[in-house]
Motif scaffolding. Structure first.
Motif, PDB file in Angstrom:
ATOM      1  N   PRO A  22       0.868  -1.227   0.087  1.00  0.00           N
ATOM      2  CA  PRO A  22       0.000   0.071  -0.053  1.00  0.00           C
ATOM      3  C   PRO A  22       0.916   1.372   0.201  1.00  0.00           C
ATOM      4  O   PRO A  22       0.483   2.359  -0.624  1.00  0.00           O
ATOM      5  N   GLY A 107      -4.201  -1.076   3.755  1.00  0.00           N
ATOM      6  CA  GLY A 107      -4.292  -0.885   2.270  1.00  0.00           C
ATOM      7  C   GLY A 107      -5.452  -1.736   1.633  1.00  0.00           C
ATOM      8  O   GLY A 107      -5.924  -1.612   0.928  1.00  0.00           O
ATOM      9  N   GLY A 290      -2.216  -5.284  -0.507  1.00  0.00           N
ATOM     10  CA  GLY A 290      -2.296  -4.933   0.704  1.00  0.00           C
ATOM     11  C   GLY A 290      -2.260  -6.658   1.365  1.00  0.00           C
ATOM     12  O   GLY A 290      -1.393  -6.754   2.367  1.00  0.00           O
TER      13      GLY A 290
END
Length: 408
Positions: A22, A107, A290
């Motif tokens: 992220p 993320g 993520g």
């Protein structure tokens, strides 16, 4: 042909999965929004540097059949220096990955929330994000199975999904190909771009990936004849990872609005211009970025702890599992209740800033040792590239430390 290629990709893809987290996605988004295609050259430089260093780490892992942290512990004979470097590695990788893990999980949450909205459970003034628990459970299940081939296949699938999502998003924006090539091969330094350039290189040339790669290749390959496969895997995977980062920059460059702070904002910004499906592709890519980083960060920390502390065992051993479980648990905890351990993250950034040039220097030293690598030591050309990259890492490390202390 495609089936054979799939059979031979592996550890390199996990390295790509690790560096496209992220943080990288957010930084590439901001680079595209603020500077258009002008910083694509920094990404290209990062890819070349990463290939050079990761190839060395992979070669070391296959020839020595040891992890990088174990080789460092065995080869540095001066007790004080060995202790200092061991503590620095543990601080930067184990503590660092624990503090960054919340960001990796967050993320993945951003990607899910872009499509499904928020899922929060409130207790009076206290709220828990249920999405972080879902991502934590997926990461836990994949790591707990403890089968390298299964873990590799799962991560390769997620990386290909992420690559497909981001590259399709970039194509949808119909960029000017000539301008992209100019951005890649003509270095430019727009006003206020220095920190972004440093960030793009710093999020791609990652110290923990050197440890992760050296450990992963010996899980996959055991013979000197496998070096060609490892080299091809490294080059293809890191180029693919670099293309993903470039695709995010290209996608972000097409947004006229400057009110974009992360990839979730980029997904929302793309929707009115290119249709809802562009938003969904980007959200899917962010989720994959993520979750792959949420898996590789605890895995890298466990390998580092194993090498530095000298405990035995494989992916299924209790001590190995204990390390990644602690890191994953802290990540889920911090991301689910919305805590940002700022001081720990600052400490980790300083440790990483110090570690990158130290490890790049030690890796170069080890790659020229006959007792470790026999006839597979660095060539003159590899050493030249290595020393150029070492100079870049010293510059990067100094900038990271100065930035943390607000001196830059």
């Amino acid at each position: 042909m495609i089936k054979k290629w799939f059979q031979n990709i592996g550890p390199g893809t996990l390295v790509a999965a690790a560096f496209i987290g992220p943080g990288t996605v957010t930084l590439c988004t901001l680079a595209g929004v603020n500077f258009g295609f002008n910083l694509l050259w920094a990404m290209l430089l990062s890819i070349i540097a990463t290939i050079v260093l990761q190839e060395m780490a992979a070669r070391l892992g296959i020839i020595s059949q040891k992890g990088l942290s174990q080789v460092i512990r065995e080869e540095i004979k001066i007790p004080f220096l060995k202790q200092f470097i061991t503590i620095l590695i543990l601080a930067a990788i184990v503590v660092g990955n624990a503090s960054y893990e919340a960001g990796n999980i967050s993320g993945g949450i951003l990607g899910l929330e872009t499509v499904f909205g928020e899922f929060k459970y409130n207790f009076d003034d206290f709220s828990i994000n249920l999405m972080s628990i879902i991502i934590g459970v997926i990461a836990f299940a994949l790591l707990y199975i403890g089968n390298y081939k299964f873990l590799e296949r799962a991560l390769v699938t997620l990386v290909l999904l992420m690559s497909f999502s981001f590259i399709i998003t970039a194509i949808v924006t119909k960029p000017n190909i000539l301008e992209i090539f100019k951005g890649m091969f003509v270095p430019k330094f727009p006003e206020k771009s220095l920190l972004t350039i440093i960030g793009l290189i710093g999020t791609t040339v990652v110290p923990y990936n050197l440890f992760l790669h050296a450990s992963l290749v010996k899980e996959r390959w055991h013979k000197k004849e496998d070096l060609k496969l490892a080299k091809k895997d490294t080059i293809v995977s890191i180029i693919l990872g670099g293309l993903v980062s470039m695709a995010i920059i290209v996608s972000a460059a097409s947004i006229p609005s400057k009110d974009i702070l992360n990839a979730a904002d980029l997904a929302e910004g793309l929707a009115p211009l290119y249709g809802e499906f562009a938003k969904y592709f980007l959200a899917l890519g962010l989720f994959a970025a993520g979750i792959t980083s949420a898996i590789t960060a605890p895995l890298a920390a466990a390998y580092v702890a194993k090498g530095c502390l000298g405990f035995n065992g494989n992916l299924q051993s209790k001590s190995f599992r204990a390390v990644w479980m602690i890191i994953l648990f802290l990540g889920v905890l911090f991301s689910s209740i919305g805590i940002k351990p700022i001081e720990i993250i600052k400490f980790a950034q300083v440790a990483n800033g110090m570690l990158l040039p130290v490890i790049a220097g030690i890796l170069l030293w080890i790659m020229n040792k006959k007792n470790v690598l026999e006839n597979f030591r660095n060539t003159k050309m590899q050493n030249i590239f290595g020393f150029i990259i070492l100079a870049i890492t010293i510059f990067l490390g100094a900038k990271v430390i100065l930035k943390v202390f607000n001196l830059l």
